[in-house]
Write an enzyme that holds these catalytic residues in place. Structure first.
Site, mmCIF file in Angstrom:
data_model
loop_
_atom_site.group_PDB
_atom_site.id
_atom_site.type_symbol
_atom_site.label_atom_id
_atom_site.label_comp_id
_atom_site.label_asym_id
_atom_site.label_seq_id
_atom_site.Cartn_x
_atom_site.Cartn_y
_atom_site.Cartn_z
ATOM 1 C CD GLU A 14 27.935 10.474 20.265
ATOM 2 O OE1 GLU A 14 28.945 11.088 20.634
ATOM 3 O OE2 GLU A 14 27.155 9.908 21.054
ATOM 4 C CD1 TRP A 44 32.248 16.260 30.908
ATOM 5 C CD2 TRP A 44 31.770 16.822 33.027
ATOM 6 N NE1 TRP A 44 32.842 17.467 31.164
ATOM 7 C CE2 TRP A 44 32.567 17.837 32.456
ATOM 8 C CE3 TRP A 44 31.341 16.967 34.347
ATOM 9 C CZ2 TRP A 44 32.947 18.981 33.172
ATOM 10 C CZ3 TRP A 44 31.710 18.110 35.065
ATOM 11 C CH2 TRP A 44 32.516 19.099 34.471
ATOM 12 N N GLY A 79 33.684 4.876 22.893
ATOM 13 C CA GLY A 79 34.366 4.355 24.091
ATOM 14 C C GLY A 79 35.619 3.560 23.792
ATOM 15 C CG HIS A 139 24.408 9.094 24.177
ATOM 16 N ND1 HIS A 139 24.876 7.814 24.368
ATOM 17 C CD2 HIS A 139 25.492 9.860 23.917
ATOM 18 C CE1 HIS A 139 26.198 7.811 24.235
ATOM 19 N NE2 HIS A 139 26.595 9.044 23.958
ATOM 20 N N GLY A 193 33.277 12.075 24.509
ATOM 21 C CA GLY A 193 32.995 11.324 25.739
ATOM 22 C C GLY A 193 34.196 11.285 26.656
ATOM 23 C CB SER A 244 37.114 6.669 19.773
ATOM 24 O OG SER A 244 36.525 5.609 20.489
#
Ligand code: 13P
Length: 255
Positions: free
Chosen positions: A167, A12, A173, A97, A236, A215
């Site tokens: 990732e 989140w 994003g 991350h 995400g 994404s």
């Protein structure tokens, strides 16, 4: 948590700030998770909101944190200890991350955090990924060193508590049409598995779950899952859209 199940983790980030919104989203995610037969679902609210769900963790949905501190000594200001997280029902912790790495987190620090998280009975979700895809394949070196360094000190028996989340930073994003293609994901997943096999041997190395993040939306979830040969996703922005998250969980469960 059985190691063979597929896994969908909702990160989140800071998308959700209010307890009211967080409760609504958690409830919707829990309903979506209940409908899944072969997929575990974890959601990771920001740390101040974790306590809202301490009494509501179940076998259908698990609670994850977005980071944890590497030390358990009390003389650290501003950190979150694994003890506190565990007492709130947290079972998974996202580590390394790219948004943390961009703020200075090193793979060495990730390895210290991973060791602490696993030592205290939690699962470490270690994020790795290149900033860009250069033509000379430098991204493979980046990926390999991130994996090797982040797993320093993690012995074979501890591997069951490790999940690798691949990732690629350039795909984060954006939207489904800008995500990695399933065939490139397939190649990269094989590369990651090869590194894990060279570190731990065939059986333990291939048993580590590898997720994709960047994404993932309802539009590309099924193809990334089927052709990308991953064990699930770290989601995400689409994880804070209840309908999208539900559809992603259903796609993974079906794959
Ligand atoms: P998006 O799904 O928004 O690209 O974010 C991916 C991510 O960073 C999950 O940890």
């Amino acid at each position: 948590m059985a190691q063979t199940k597929k896994l969908v983790i909702g990160n989140w980030k800071l998308y959700i700030d209010s307890p009211k919104e967080a409760k609504e989203l958690y409830r919707a995610s829990q309903n979506a998770a209940r409908a899944a037969r072969r997929t575990h679902v974890v959601v990771c609210p920001q740390t101040p909101l974790l306590g809202l769900f301490a009494s509501n963790v179940s076998s259908s949905i698990r609670l994850g944190a977005q980071d944890a501190f590497w030390d358990v000594e009390p003389k650290h200001t501003g950190a979150s200890s694994v003890y506190a997280l565990r007492s709130l029902g947290v079972s998974h912790v996202i580590l390394g991350h790219s948004e943390m790495r961009a703020a200075g987190e090193t793979s060495h620090l990730v390895s210290l955090k991973t060791q602490t998280v696993i030592k205290h009975g939690l699962t470490a979700v270690i994020c790795v990924g290149e900033n860009e895809r250069d033509m000379r394949g430098g991204y493979l070196t980046t990926l390999e060193s991130q994996i090797r360094e982040s797993l320093t000190g993690i012995t074979r028996p501890k591997l069951a508590s490790v999940v690798i989340a691949y990732e690629p930073v350039w795909a984060i994003g954006k939207s489904a049409d800008q995500a990695m293609t399933p065939s490139t994901l397939h190649e990269t997943t094989l590369f990651i598995k090869k590194i894990l096999v060279s570190m731990y041997g065939r059986k333990p190395g291939t048993a580590v779950r590898v997720l994709y993040g960047g994404s993932v939306e309802s539009k590309n979830a099924a193809s990334l899952m089927q052709e990308g040969t991953v064990d699930g996703f770290l989601v995400g922005h689409a994880s804070v859209d209840a309908k999208e998250f539900k559809a992603i969980i259903a796609s993974v469960d079906k794959a």
